[in-house]
Design an enzyme around this catalytic site. Sequence first.
Site, PDB file in Angstrom:
ATOM      1  N   GLY A  83     -57.519   7.872  24.906  1.00  0.00           N
ATOM      2  CA  GLY A  83     -58.814   7.414  24.400  1.00  0.00           C
ATOM      3  C   GLY A  83     -59.997   7.800  25.261  1.00  0.00           C
ATOM      4  O   GLY A  83     -61.012   7.108  25.255  1.00  0.00           O
ATOM      5  N   SER A  84     -59.896   8.964  25.966  1.00  0.00           N
ATOM      6  CA  SER A  84     -61.061   9.334  26.782  1.00  0.00           C
ATOM      7  C   SER A  84     -62.251   9.683  25.883  1.00  0.00           C
ATOM      8  O   SER A  84     -63.401   9.387  26.221  1.00  0.00           O
ATOM      9  CB  SER A  84     -60.727  10.486  27.725  1.00  0.00           C
ATOM     10  OG  SER A  84     -60.559  11.683  27.021  1.00  0.00           O
ATOM     11  N   ASN A  85     -61.971  10.287  24.730  1.00  0.00           N
ATOM     12  CA  ASN A  85     -63.077  10.562  23.793  1.00  0.00           C
ATOM     13  C   ASN A  85     -63.641   9.256  23.243  1.00  0.00           C
ATOM     14  O   ASN A  85     -64.855   9.096  23.121  1.00  0.00           O
ATOM     15  CB  ASN A  85     -62.602  11.449  22.641  1.00  0.00           C
ATOM     16  CG  ASN A  85     -62.567  12.906  23.028  1.00  0.00           C
ATOM     17  OD1 ASN A  85     -63.600  13.559  23.122  1.00  0.00           O
ATOM     18  ND2 ASN A  85     -61.367  13.427  23.293  1.00  0.00           N
ATOM     19  N   GLU A 105     -65.321  18.384  24.810  1.00  0.00           N
ATOM     20  CA  GLU A 105     -65.248  17.309  23.806  1.00  0.00           C
ATOM     21  C   GLU A 105     -66.166  16.163  24.195  1.00  0.00           C
ATOM     22  O   GLU A 105     -66.936  15.654  23.386  1.00  0.00           O
ATOM     23  CB  GLU A 105     -63.804  16.804  23.687  1.00  0.00           C
ATOM     24  CG  GLU A 105     -62.865  17.860  23.140  1.00  0.00           C
ATOM     25  CD  GLU A 105     -61.444  17.351  22.942  1.00  0.00           C
ATOM     26  OE1 GLU A 105     -60.761  17.898  22.096  1.00  0.00           O
ATOM     27  OE2 GLU A 105     -61.026  16.414  23.635  1.00  0.00           O
ATOM     28  N   LEU A 135     -52.748  10.705  15.800  1.00  0.00           N
ATOM     29  CA  LEU A 135     -51.659  11.648  15.524  1.00  0.00           C
ATOM     30  C   LEU A 135     -51.034  11.529  14.138  1.00  0.00           C
ATOM     31  O   LEU A 135     -50.253  12.388  13.741  1.00  0.00           O
ATOM     32  CB  LEU A 135     -50.574  11.522  16.606  1.00  0.00           C
ATOM     33  CG  LEU A 135     -51.039  11.962  17.999  1.00  0.00           C
ATOM     34  CD1 LEU A 135     -49.901  11.880  18.998  1.00  0.00           C
ATOM     35  CD2 LEU A 135     -51.625  13.372  17.974  1.00  0.00           C
ATOM     36  N   HIS A 166     -60.676  18.727  17.170  1.00  0.00           N
ATOM     37  CA  HIS A 166     -59.462  19.491  17.459  1.00  0.00           C
ATOM     38  C   HIS A 166     -59.726  20.353  18.700  1.00  0.00           C
ATOM     39  O   HIS A 166     -60.778  20.991  18.809  1.00  0.00           O
ATOM     40  CB  HIS A 166     -59.110  20.378  16.254  1.00  0.00           C
ATOM     41  CG  HIS A 166     -57.823  21.109  16.450  1.00  0.00           C
ATOM     42  ND1 HIS A 166     -56.606  20.501  16.328  1.00  0.00           N
ATOM     43  CD2 HIS A 166     -57.577  22.406  16.785  1.00  0.00           C
ATOM     44  CE1 HIS A 166     -55.651  21.382  16.579  1.00  0.00           C
ATOM     45  NE2 HIS A 166     -56.215  22.540  16.856  1.00  0.00           N
ATOM     46  N   ASN A 174     -62.724  14.680  12.473  1.00  0.00           N
ATOM     47  CA  ASN A 174     -61.712  14.820  13.521  1.00  0.00           C
ATOM     48  C   ASN A 174     -62.210  15.819  14.558  1.00  0.00           C
ATOM     49  O   ASN A 174     -63.054  16.663  14.262  1.00  0.00           O
ATOM     50  CB  ASN A 174     -60.403  15.325  12.898  1.00  0.00           C
ATOM     51  CG  ASN A 174     -59.307  15.495  13.931  1.00  0.00           C
ATOM     52  OD1 ASN A 174     -59.139  14.665  14.821  1.00  0.00           O
ATOM     53  ND2 ASN A 174     -58.552  16.584  13.829  1.00  0.00           N
ATOM     54  N   ASP A 203     -55.899  19.612  10.168  1.00  0.00           N
ATOM     55  CA  ASP A 203     -56.898  20.475  10.823  1.00  0.00           C
ATOM     56  C   ASP A 203     -57.523  21.492   9.870  1.00  0.00           C
ATOM     57  O   ASP A 203     -57.739  22.653  10.240  1.00  0.00           O
ATOM     58  CB  ASP A 203     -56.252  21.235  12.006  1.00  0.00           C
ATOM     59  CG  ASP A 203     -55.570  20.292  12.978  1.00  0.00           C
ATOM     60  OD1 ASP A 203     -56.101  19.196  13.205  1.00  0.00           O
ATOM     61  OD2 ASP A 203     -54.485  20.655  13.499  1.00  0.00           O
TER      62      ASP A 203
HETATM   63  C1  GRF Z   1     -58.359  15.473  22.319  1.00  0.00           C
HETATM   64  O1  GRF Z   1     -58.085  16.634  23.020  1.00  0.00           O
HETATM   65  C2  GRF Z   1     -58.644  15.814  20.875  1.00  0.00           C
HETATM   66  O2  GRF Z   1     -59.147  17.081  20.697  1.00  0.00           O
HETATM   67  C3  GRF Z   1     -57.311  15.688  20.207  1.00  0.00           C
HETATM   68  O3  GRF Z   1     -56.669  14.652  20.883  1.00  0.00           O
HETATM   69  C4  GRF Z   1     -57.149  14.571  22.208  1.00  0.00           C
HETATM   70  C5  GRF Z   1     -57.465  13.148  22.490  1.00  0.00           C
HETATM   71  O4  GRF Z   1     -57.746  12.958  23.839  1.00  0.00           O
HETATM   72  N1  GRF Z   1     -57.454  15.498  18.789  1.00  0.00           N
HETATM   73  P1  GRF Z   1     -58.227  11.564  24.368  1.00  0.00           P
HETATM   74  O5  GRF Z   1     -57.161  10.534  24.022  1.00  0.00           O
HETATM   75  O6  GRF Z   1     -59.511  11.245  23.733  1.00  0.00           O
HETATM   76  O7  GRF Z   1     -58.345  11.746  25.852  1.00  0.00           O
END
Ligand code: GRF
Length: 309
Positions: A127-129, A289, A200, A219, A217, A260
């Site tokens: 969940g870093s994003n 990202e 996922l 990618h 999404n 995708d």
């Molecule tokens: C990211 O690289 C994104 O592109 C992919 O899953 C990853 C999630 O990373 N769909 P995080 O959990 O947000 O670190």
Amino acid sequence: MFEQLQKKWNVGGLQMALIISTFAIGGSLTGYAGKKIMNLLGVQQDWLWTVAYILLIIIIWPLAVLLISIPLGQYSFFISYIRKIGKRMGLVSSRESVDGSPENHTSLLTPDSRLTTNIAIFASGTGSNAQKIIDYFRNHSFIKVAIIVSNNKEAGVLQIAAKENIPALIIEKEKFFSTDVYIKELKEKKIGLIVLAGFLWKVPAILIKEFPGYIINIHPALLPKFGGRGMYGQAVHEAVITGKEKESGISIHYVDELYDHGKIIFQAKCPVLENDTAVSLAKRIHALEHEHYSAVIENLIKKQQSNKP
Ligand code: GRF
């Protein structure tokens, strides 16, 4: 006086100047066009002339300011301003929605009458994003992260939700793919945009149908290459390196029923270096990202809000 307006409208100095210019030029254009049309009509009686002129001004003014607002980059401000006036006059319905989608799930009105778009973040992992998106919108005036959804009760993203005091929803496969239980929950929360950030599971058709054009999404590669079933995590970066690509990057896209596959909204590139491993490349991609996803979400919502009927 302008300072007060600036605060009320939540705009900077430059935008304020552009708004005033739009009012001024739009107003002059309205007066000019009104008089021209009145001359053409050739109305004689004073009272009729006055009534007709006022009516004309009411019709022409919104059109004129909207026209001027386009080159001055203020269209979204003026369309919502005019809509507000229309609402006060009872000419526009007070129910609003984002981008013309079904009205009951996309938005709610804040006290200052501006739309708030609620985001649901779907994530299966760290969940870093998600964290970056939460940080970006923490004090945002019209966008709120309203819920974190995960299929994995061990996911790091759930700890983030707890730390940030954001409601979390752990979903079950059977219910997700075969019922509308979660759709109802998302609608109750008036979710306007579903943001996948490392989610996922495939998004079921029923959810896409209920949120058409409102699921995106990210990618970690330059689609349409290196996407599809099984292309997630390190597998993507390994494929990029094995394919001897000179560059990779990120793709933010709408979600459709294929992995995708939906229309691409935004891409950013970075080089693939000669000694790169999947790990080092993943690090560079993650940075990209984190840099872009939130701003792309914000722009998308702004566009959706300004396109709303
Ligand atoms: C990211 O690289 C994104 O592109 C992919 O899953 C990853 C999630 O990373 N769909 P995080 O959990 O947000 O670190």
